[in-house]
Write an enzyme that holds these catalytic residues in place. Structure first.
Site, PDB file in Angstrom:
ATOM      1  N   CYS A   1       0.913  -1.364   0.072  1.00 38.58           N
ATOM      2  CA  CYS A   1       0.049  -0.114   0.032  1.00 38.58           C
ATOM      3  C   CYS A   1       0.704   1.196  -0.095  1.00 38.58           C
ATOM      4  O   CYS A   1       0.183   2.425  -0.245  1.00 38.58           O
ATOM      5  CB  CYS A   1      -0.978  -0.032   1.305  1.00 38.58           C
ATOM      6  SG  CYS A   1      -2.262  -1.405   1.034  1.00 38.58           S
TER       7      CYS A   1
ATOM      8  N   ASN B   1      -9.846   0.088  -0.423  1.00 38.64           N
ATOM      9  CA  ASN B   1      -8.582   0.074  -0.366  1.00 38.64           C
ATOM     10  C   ASN B   1      -8.021  -0.432  -1.458  1.00 38.64           C
ATOM     11  O   ASN B   1      -7.954  -1.719  -1.824  1.00 38.64           O
ATOM     12  CB  ASN B   1      -7.962  -0.608   0.935  1.00 38.64           C
ATOM     13  CG  ASN B   1      -6.227  -0.333   1.035  1.00 38.64           C
ATOM     14  OD1 ASN B   1      -5.769  -0.155   0.303  1.00 38.64           O
ATOM     15  ND2 ASN B   1      -5.984  -0.952   2.111  1.00 38.64           N
TER      16      ASN B   1
ATOM     17  N   HIS C   1      -3.171   7.713   1.822  1.00 39.67           N
ATOM     18  CA  HIS C   1      -3.520   6.403   1.168  1.00 39.67           C
ATOM     19  C   HIS C   1      -4.934   6.102   1.890  1.00 39.67           C
ATOM     20  O   HIS C   1      -5.327   6.183   2.975  1.00 39.67           O
ATOM     21  CB  HIS C   1      -2.481   5.288   1.858  1.00 39.67           C
ATOM     22  CG  HIS C   1      -2.980   4.014   1.818  1.00 39.67           C
ATOM     23  ND1 HIS C   1      -3.571   3.421   0.529  1.00 39.67           N
ATOM     24  CD2 HIS C   1      -3.079   2.804   2.493  1.00 39.67           C
ATOM     25  CE1 HIS C   1      -3.805   2.139   0.568  1.00 39.67           C
ATOM     26  NE2 HIS C   1      -3.447   1.905   1.939  1.00 39.67           N
TER      27      HIS C   1
HETATM   28  C1  LIG Z   1     -10.500  -4.557   9.853  1.00 39.72           C
HETATM   29  C2  LIG Z   1     -11.205  -3.521  10.952  1.00 39.72           C
HETATM   30  C3  LIG Z   1     -11.969  -2.769  10.075  1.00 39.72           C
HETATM   31  C4  LIG Z   1     -12.022  -4.257  11.848  1.00 39.72           C
HETATM   32  O1  LIG Z   1     -12.459  -3.488  12.904  1.00 39.72           O
HETATM   33  P1  LIG Z   1     -12.423  -4.038  14.422  1.00 39.72           P
HETATM   34  O2  LIG Z   1     -13.175  -2.700  15.125  1.00 39.72           O
HETATM   35  O3  LIG Z   1     -10.884  -3.866  14.697  1.00 39.72           O
HETATM   36  O4  LIG Z   1     -13.230  -4.862  14.324  1.00 39.72           O
HETATM   37  P2  LIG Z   1     -12.570  -6.604  15.041  1.00 39.72           P
HETATM   38  O5  LIG Z   1     -11.813  -7.288  14.158  1.00 39.72           O
HETATM   39  O6  LIG Z   1     -12.204  -6.359  16.541  1.00 39.72           O
HETATM   40  O7  LIG Z   1     -13.930  -7.193  14.857  1.00 39.72           O
HETATM   41  C5  LIG Z   1     -14.990  -6.962  15.681  1.00 39.72           C
HETATM   42  C6  LIG Z   1     -16.245  -8.134  15.371  1.00 39.72           C
HETATM   43  O8  LIG Z   1     -16.588  -7.887  14.038  1.00 39.72           O
HETATM   44  C7  LIG Z   1     -16.648  -8.969  13.382  1.00 39.72           C
HETATM   45  N1  LIG Z   1     -16.235  -8.779  11.935  1.00 39.72           N
HETATM   46  C8  LIG Z   1     -14.983  -8.796  11.058  1.00 39.72           C
HETATM   47  N2  LIG Z   1     -15.481  -8.485   9.999  1.00 39.72           N
HETATM   48  C9  LIG Z   1     -16.697  -8.189   9.907  1.00 39.72           C
HETATM   49  C10 LIG Z   1     -17.483  -7.679   8.780  1.00 39.72           C
HETATM   50  N3  LIG Z   1     -16.943  -7.684   7.348  1.00 39.72           N
HETATM   51  N4  LIG Z   1     -18.942  -7.687   9.099  1.00 39.72           N
HETATM   52  C11 LIG Z   1     -19.194  -7.999  10.268  1.00 39.72           C
HETATM   53  N5  LIG Z   1     -18.565  -8.237  11.218  1.00 39.72           N
HETATM   54  C12 LIG Z   1     -17.242  -8.308  11.039  1.00 39.72           C
HETATM   55  C13 LIG Z   1     -15.409  -9.886  13.933  1.00 39.72           C
HETATM   56  O9  LIG Z   1     -15.583 -11.218  13.761  1.00 39.72           O
HETATM   57  C14 LIG Z   1     -15.792  -9.604  15.418  1.00 39.72           C
HETATM   58  O10 LIG Z   1     -16.716 -10.335  15.988  1.00 39.72           O
HETATM   59  P3  LIG Z   1     -16.740 -10.742  17.581  1.00 39.72           P
HETATM   60  O11 LIG Z   1     -16.609  -9.619  18.292  1.00 39.72           O
HETATM   61  O12 LIG Z   1     -17.855 -11.642  17.491  1.00 39.72           O
HETATM   62  O13 LIG Z   1     -15.508 -11.670  17.336  1.00 39.72           O
HETATM   63  C15 LIG Z   1     -10.190  -2.662  11.469  1.00 39.72           C
HETATM   64  O14 LIG Z   1      -9.315  -3.512  12.535  1.00 39.72           O
HETATM   65  C16 LIG Z   1      -9.238  -1.817  10.555  1.00 39.72           C
HETATM   66  O15 LIG Z   1      -9.714  -1.056   9.848  1.00 39.72           O
HETATM   67  N6  LIG Z   1      -7.876  -2.370  10.585  1.00 39.72           N
HETATM   68  C17 LIG Z   1      -6.756  -1.688   9.583  1.00 39.72           C
HETATM   69  C18 LIG Z   1      -6.903  -2.581   8.271  1.00 39.72           C
HETATM   70  C19 LIG Z   1      -6.223  -1.709   7.433  1.00 39.72           C
HETATM   71  O16 LIG Z   1      -6.679  -0.712   7.017  1.00 39.72           O
HETATM   72  N7  LIG Z   1      -5.336  -2.416   6.516  1.00 39.72           N
HETATM   73  C20 LIG Z   1      -5.048  -2.003   5.261  1.00 39.72           C
HETATM   74  C21 LIG Z   1      -3.703  -1.199   5.737  1.00 39.72           C
HETATM   75  S1  LIG Z   1      -2.938  -0.804   4.291  1.00 39.72           S
END
Ligand SMILES: CC(C)(COP(=O)(O)OP(=O)(O)OC[C@H]1O[C@@H](n2cnc3c(N)ncnc32)[C@H](O)[C@@H]1OP(=O)(O)O)[C@@H](O)C(=O)NCCC(=O)NCCS
Length: 325
Positions: A115, A282, A252
């Site tokens: 990225c 993304n 980004h």
């Molecule tokens: C990926 C991201 C959106 C997840 O959000 P989060 O608040 O951290 O969510 P979590 O991973 O803690 O998951 C919370 C819950 O949502 C659930 N969940 C995950 N993806 C889901 C989806 N697409 N739809 C619904 N629920 C989802 C999980 O299973 C979890 O459930 P649980 O509490 O029953 O276990 C967040 O961590 C993020 O933005 N990270 C950075 C990712 C990124 O930008 N990467 C690229 C960098 S270049």
């Protein structure tokens, strides 16, 4: 003191025709539009058609950038293409673009920083230009991340999309002050100890397969804002400028929450932040030039504007580029 600055002559971008909305995704995996929008700000992403490859997206973005600059491929001497989703393991996607543009001269090669790829490619181009290795460089970020997603994994497949963007840089004499047009400073970083937090579980040397993207989303989120703001502060230190001096912040486009938290920490006013993540998700190395092109073509970015670009991605890699349009 005079110096050579890499100035931007034009930009262009391309998104594949097919749009996949959050509602479409909710029919494929256990997710909702509400969850995706609240956690990421993403509403839709574009998906390359069957037979449409990263090079095809890159060629369309490159042609649009050349047209915007009033140039042809004959006027370019170097192509640097950032991608983590090349058409083939080799040759590079850059040489495929070079051939398609009818360019038989000069040099074309890929850079790979996931990225952060576009920021790494811009910095490489700027270094080539300033040391006399190149005069006019076509810099492209192009990806087909849809091809490396696990479409059964709701934690990753909702986040990414396909697209391409390009800019053309030319070396021009300048005063050597921050009033110059062109790239004023850039700062790159990486730290391979984080590689297991965001990676693809395949490759030619390990599994002889392409593999799928794997991510510890929370871990990435935890590191992102600190890394992004560090390299931006490096740019401010190098130039004596501050968040208040910026006309535009074009980050980004990974996640709305990361973008907003970074801008807040750097005292960059919300109205200066260019956001397109809602429209294409993304797109990895393509996301900055896609956002930049949108802001140029709708008239927001004007000559003389001071623009901060930044990215963070797998590796981890991260970096900033400060430029005057
Ligand atoms: C990926 C991201 C959106 C997840 O959000 P989060 O608040 O951290 O969510 P979590 O991973 O803690 O998951 C919370 C819950 O949502 C659930 N969940 C995950 N993806 C889901 C989806 N697409 N739809 C619904 N629920 C989802 C999980 O299973 C979890 O459930 P649980 O509490 O029953 O276990 C967040 O961590 C993020 O933005 N990270 C950075 C990712 C990124 O930008 N990467 C690229 C960098 S270049």
């Amino acid at each position: 003191m005079t110096t050579i600055r890499s100035t931007v002559l034009g930009c262009g971008s391309y998104l594949p025709e097919k749009i996949l909305t959050n509602e479409d995704l909710a029919r494929m995996v256990d997710t909702t539009d509400e969850w995706i929008v609240q956690r990421t700000g993403i509403r839709q992403r574009h998906i390359a058609a069957e037979g449409e490859f990263t090079s095809h997206l890159a060629i369309k973005a490159a042609e649009r950038a050349l047209a915007h600059a009033g140039l042809t491929a004959q006027d370019i001497d170097t192509i640097i293409l950032a991608t983590a989703t090349p058409d083939n393991t080799f040759p590079s996607t850059a040489v495929q673009v070079q051939a398609a543009l009818g360019m038989r001269h000069g040099v074309a090669f890929d850079v790979h920083a996931v990225c952060s790829g576009f920021v790494f490619a811009l910095t490489t181009a700027d270094t080539f230009i300033r040391c006399g290795q190149a005069k006019r460089v076509l810099v492209i970020g192009a990806e087909t991340f849809s091809r490396i997603l696990d479409w059964n994994d709701r934690t990753t497949c909702v986040l990414f999309g396909d697209g391409a963007g390009a800019v053309i840089l030319e070396g021009r004499e300048a005063s050597g002050t921050v009033a110059d047009h062109g790239i004023l400073t850039s700062h790159l970083r990486s730290d391979g100890q984080h590689k297991s937090k965001l990676y693809v579980d395949g490759g030619p040397s390990t599994t002889q397969t392409v593999g799928h993207l794997r991510m510890e989303g929370k871990e990435v989120f935890k590191h992102a804002v600190g890394m992004i703001t560090d390299v931006i502060e490096d740019a401010f230190k190098a130039t004596g400028l501050t968040g208040e001096d910026l006309t535009w912040f074009i980050p980004h486009q990974a996640n709305r929450r990361i973008i907003d938290a970074s801008a807040k920490k750097l005292d960059i006013a919300p109205e200066k932040v260019v956001v397109t993540v809602d429209l294409h998700g993304n797109t990895s190395a393509a996301s900055i030039p896609l956002a930049l092109d949108a802001a140029v073509k709708d008239g927001r970015v004007k000559s003389g504007d001071l623009i901060m670009l930044e990215a963070m991605g797998g590796g981890f890699t991260w970096g900033s580029v400060l430029l005057r349009w």
